[in-house]
Scaffold this active site. Structure first.
Site, PDB file in Angstrom:
ATOM      1  CG  ASP A  50      -2.263   0.716   0.924  1.00 31.22           C
ATOM      2  OD1 ASP A  50      -3.275   0.022   0.733  1.00 31.22           O
ATOM      3  OD2 ASP A  50      -2.278   1.965   0.868  1.00 31.22           O
ATOM      4  CG  ASP A  75       3.106   4.490  -6.572  1.00 31.04           C
ATOM      5  OD1 ASP A  75       2.302   3.895  -7.319  1.00 31.04           O
ATOM      6  OD2 ASP A  75       3.233   5.726  -6.571  1.00 31.04           O
ATOM      7  CB  VAL A  76       0.508  -0.661  -7.946  1.00 35.84           C
ATOM      8  CG1 VAL A  76       0.147  -1.423  -6.678  1.00 35.84           C
ATOM      9  CG2 VAL A  76      -0.520   0.425  -8.253  1.00 35.84           C
ATOM     10  CB  SER A 154     -14.726  -1.646 -11.989  1.00 38.23           C
ATOM     11  OG  SER A 154     -15.936  -0.941 -11.793  1.00 38.23           O
ATOM     12  CE1 TYR A 167     -11.924   2.620 -10.655  1.00 42.19           C
ATOM     13  CE2 TYR A 167     -14.083   2.143 -11.588  1.00 42.19           C
ATOM     14  CZ  TYR A 167     -13.118   1.910 -10.625  1.00 42.19           C
ATOM     15  OH  TYR A 167     -13.338   0.972  -9.642  1.00 42.19           O
ATOM     16  CE  LYS A 171     -10.921  -0.839 -11.418  1.00 40.58           C
ATOM     17  NZ  LYS A 171      -9.902  -1.578 -10.629  1.00 40.58           N
TER      18      LYS A 171
END
Ligand code: NAP
Length: 259
Positions: A50, A75-76, A154, A167, A171
């Site tokens: 995270d 940090d991804v 999502s 987004y 997704k």
């Protein structure tokens, strides 16, 4: 006849993720933490990545301490940090059997108002982040000859939502990433699947104005929001050997919304 994994045996007595190690990004709160709780309850040890170190430490304590959980700032968007996170699972607990790419942000605005930065930020965390996680985990899992990767997409990526061009694009991209990666590593014993949650009650959605929340409720045949634990149950299924013959799939967790 193919020998079935032991968790497919109806006589089994062990837990679904007994002795498995899972990495969960964005695992310090919300859906990621619910997944971690469920995994630990099923015998797994978990490593949480995270961006918030304090939240990560609190989550480890909440899950039962260092015997079952570890956390690292990750940090991804940064491939090197992702590789360190995946390696930590090996050094702390001995392997990486499950990878959940869950970290996420929203920067909602209609296209007219959305800044380029807001578009790039959301694509970076979700799509690049999931690619980084899938790539780093698959590199380790292919050597072990087994593993399960779950990407959190999502419903917004299936139908497209107003105010979410960033987004929804990210997704939907995660679905393509999941299927392409699944084809690349299936013969190596590594499975890659995705989930598409609908409206789930977390900090991310509770910030929503009441009017929008009520409008969404009208679209849900089950007439309620989902709970993080209900996403965790499906992710557990995909992580475990119960789904041993499933790869490249997308599971909707939506109360029937936009089925
Ligand atoms: P959440 O409560 O906000 O949790 C997301 C976590 O990701 C937070 O801990 C956040 O840390 C972390 N994160 C953000 N940017 C990161 C980065 N660059 N690197 C690492 N970690 C980062 O959200 P949630 O509702 O549980 O969402 C989890 C996932 O489910 C997301 O991928 C989301 O898109 C997806 N999803 C949620 C819903 C829903 O209704 N809630 C529906 C469909 C899909 P900070 O808070 O410290 O920034």
């Amino acid at each position: 006849m193919t020998e079935l994994p032991r968790t497919c045996d109806p006589e089994r007595t062990s837990m679904l993720l007994q002795d498995r190690v899972a990495v969960i990004t964005g695992g310090a709160q919300g859906i990621g933490l619910a997944i971690a709780e469920r995994f630990v309850a099923e015998g797994a040890r978990v490593v949480l990545g995270d961006i918030d170190a304090d939240l990560g430490r609190a989550a480890v304590a909440h899950l039962g301490g260092p015997d079952v959980a570890a956390s690292a700032v990750c940090d991804v968007r940064d491939a090197a940090q992702m590789e360190v996170l995946v390696a930590l699972a090996g050094t702390a607990f001995g392997s990486v059997d499950v990878m959940v790419n869950n970290a996420g942000i929203t920067r909602d605005a209609t296209m007219r108002r959305m800044t380029e930065q807001e578009f790039d930020d959301v694509i970076g965390v979700h799509l690049k982040g999931s690619w980084n996680g899938t790539r780093a985990a698959a590199a380790v899992m292919r050597e072990a000859g087994r593993g399960s990767i779950i990407n959190v997409s999502s419903l917004s990526g299936k139908v497209g939502m107003i105010g979410q061009t960033n987004y929804s694009a990210a997704k939907a991209g995660i679905v393509g990433l999941t299927k392409a990666a699944a084809k690349e590593v299936a013969h190596l014993g590594v499975r890659v699947n995705a989930v598409q949650p609908g409206l789930i009650r977390t900090a991310m959605t509770e910030a929503m104005p009441q009017r929008i929340w009520d409008q969404k409720m009208e679209e849900i045949p089950m007439r309620r929001a989902g709970e993080p634990a209900e996403v965790a149950g499906v992710v557990l299924f995909l992580a475990s050997d119960l789904s041993s013959y499933m790869t490249g799939t997308v599971q909707e967790i939506t109360g029937g919304r936009f089925m």
